[in-house]
Design an enzyme around this catalytic site. Sequence first.
Site, PDB file in Angstrom:
ATOM      1  CE  LYS A 164       0.443   1.600   4.485  1.00  0.00           C
ATOM      2  NZ  LYS A 164       1.226   2.723   4.860  1.00  0.00           N
ATOM      3  N   PRO A 182       9.618  -3.823  -0.016  1.00  0.00           N
ATOM      4  CG  PRO A 182      10.109  -1.575  -0.369  1.00  0.00           C
ATOM      5  CD  PRO A 182       9.324  -2.713  -0.927  1.00  0.00           C
ATOM      6  N   GLY A 204       7.176   1.668   5.087  1.00  0.00           N
ATOM      7  CA  GLY A 204       5.870   2.341   5.177  1.00  0.00           C
ATOM      8  C   GLY A 204       4.940   1.887   4.070  1.00  0.00           C
ATOM      9  N   GLY A 206       4.391  -3.930   4.117  1.00  0.00           N
ATOM     10  CA  GLY A 206       4.878  -5.254   3.699  1.00  0.00           C
ATOM     11  C   GLY A 206       4.441  -6.364   4.638  1.00  0.00           C
ATOM     12  CB  SER A 239      -0.011  -4.799   7.212  1.00  0.00           C
ATOM     13  OG  SER A 239       0.522  -4.153   8.331  1.00  0.00           O
ATOM     14  CG  ASP A 278      -1.074   0.089   8.179  1.00  0.00           C
ATOM     15  OD1 ASP A 278      -1.922   0.946   8.479  1.00  0.00           O
ATOM     16  OD2 ASP A 278       0.131   0.342   8.007  1.00  0.00           O
TER      17      ASP A 278
HETATM   18  O1  C5P Z   1      -0.952  -1.413  15.166  1.00  0.00           O
HETATM   19  P1  C5P Z   1       0.494  -1.590  14.860  1.00  0.00           P
HETATM   20  O2  C5P Z   1       1.106  -2.744  15.584  1.00  0.00           O
HETATM   21  O3  C5P Z   1       0.765  -1.637  13.391  1.00  0.00           O
HETATM   22  O4  C5P Z   1       1.254  -0.293  15.380  1.00  0.00           O
HETATM   23  C1  C5P Z   1       2.647  -0.201  15.530  1.00  0.00           C
HETATM   24  C2  C5P Z   1       3.005   0.980  16.399  1.00  0.00           C
HETATM   25  O5  C5P Z   1       2.670   2.199  15.719  1.00  0.00           O
HETATM   26  C3  C5P Z   1       2.234   1.054  17.690  1.00  0.00           C
HETATM   27  O6  C5P Z   1       2.864   0.363  18.721  1.00  0.00           O
HETATM   28  C4  C5P Z   1       2.221   2.543  17.983  1.00  0.00           C
HETATM   29  O7  C5P Z   1       3.466   2.952  18.536  1.00  0.00           O
HETATM   30  C5  C5P Z   1       2.136   3.162  16.625  1.00  0.00           C
HETATM   31  N1  C5P Z   1       0.779   3.509  16.204  1.00  0.00           N
HETATM   32  C6  C5P Z   1       0.105   4.568  16.800  1.00  0.00           C
HETATM   33  N2  C5P Z   1      -1.155   4.891  16.357  1.00  0.00           N
HETATM   34  C7  C5P Z   1      -1.729   4.217  15.344  1.00  0.00           C
HETATM   35  C8  C5P Z   1      -1.060   3.148  14.724  1.00  0.00           C
HETATM   36  C9  C5P Z   1       0.197   2.814  15.168  1.00  0.00           C
HETATM   37  O8  C5P Z   1       0.622   5.200  17.717  1.00  0.00           O
HETATM   38  N3  C5P Z   1      -2.946   4.589  14.943  1.00  0.00           N
END
Ligand code: C5P
Length: 379
Positions: free
Chosen positions: A101, A185, A189, A192, A194, A227
């Site tokens: 994405k 990669p 961001g 990958g 997810s 994601d």
């Molecule tokens: O949900 P995910 O595990 O992908 O998020 C990774 C990190 O990104 C979280 O631990 C948090 O630090 C940050 N995050 C956040 N707010 C979001 C999504 C992610 O602070 N909406």
Amino acid sequence: MNDKKPLMDYRRVQKLQTPLLLTGALLSGVGTSVSVPLVILGIAIMLFAIVIGVLYYRCPHCGRPLGRIGEGGAYCPHCGKALNAPVEEPVRSITVPAYAKLNLTLDILGKRDDGYHEMQMVMQTVSLHDDVTVTLTDGKGITCRVDGAALPCDERNLAVKAARAFCEAMDYGGGIDIALIKRIPSEAGMAGGSADAAAVLRALRELVSPTLTDERLEQISASVGSDVPFCIRGGTQLAEGRGEKLTVLKPAPRFFVAVCKPDFPISTPELFHRVDARTSRCRPDTDGICAALADGDMPRLARRMYNVFEDVLTHREGEIAAIKSRLLDGGALGAVMSGTGSAVFGLFADADSAAYAKRRLARDYQECFLTETIARLEI
Ligand code: C5P
């Protein structure tokens, strides 16, 4: 999956049952005037004939009892398949593409009590993808192999985490093997990890539980990562909340995309922390970009792309701005960093300009890609 396949073929039962019943009847008949044990043996043989009939006189395809209907007929009264047709082995392995994405916009509306941030993002699926093969195995537990990147194969890998979440939610105890061929990669961001997780969930639904609803699948996916629900649906979506609340947008027109991933990662928690520490910052025009999408106005859309994380990049990460400039100089209609970086991409109206920009960046950066937007996935 046909897990009710009888252990004994129905034709063998047919062949065995009559002689067994006759022998049993004969033995118990003779036994009444000769010896009691002979009667018992006769009855036992007749009972055995009845039991194997109940247990194994079943359709070789669907496993349901054939009863009397099946005796002379050539077709199963339940599934309708010809009884002498070869039995198809249940599908135990499937390969699914896991698409990357890009963030056309990324905005942070505030910090939440649970430590996450309230997001507003316009996300777009692109054709760059990993291949994810999921196989149901006879053993127990989850195994994982990765080709094309040095990634962990334990719970730190979102694909494994997704398989575990599926097993827990569906109470599934069978073995699962995951094989990943990586192209997206890492630390870019571009979702990958997810995308792989979403592909594992889609594959497991197909192999184990085809009746599982889209809503339930998305619910399970949200517990794996913010994601992942987007990667399950794909296409062009507005993602809010943690990133898991999705609104379908009009699909973006076909864009050609040059992506450049500089060889340094940017820590996600660190980036959120930097944003928290700042008060004023530029914000993307999310409504404007949604309107541009609705009008199919590609140049307007590309001009409005913005990512608030670009505001908090350090001097060391100045290469992001330099890559953006090179993409714009190369004819991109707009360029922006995706998600938490460090991949930067430019949108182009034609494939040749995108390919040219990519070639020029590839002289200085190892990880450069040419890709294009794709529409919503069938889930
Ligand atoms: O949900 P995910 O595990 O992908 O998020 C990774 C990190 O990104 C979280 O631990 C948090 O630090 C940050 N995050 C956040 N707010 C979001 C999504 C992610 O602070 N909406």
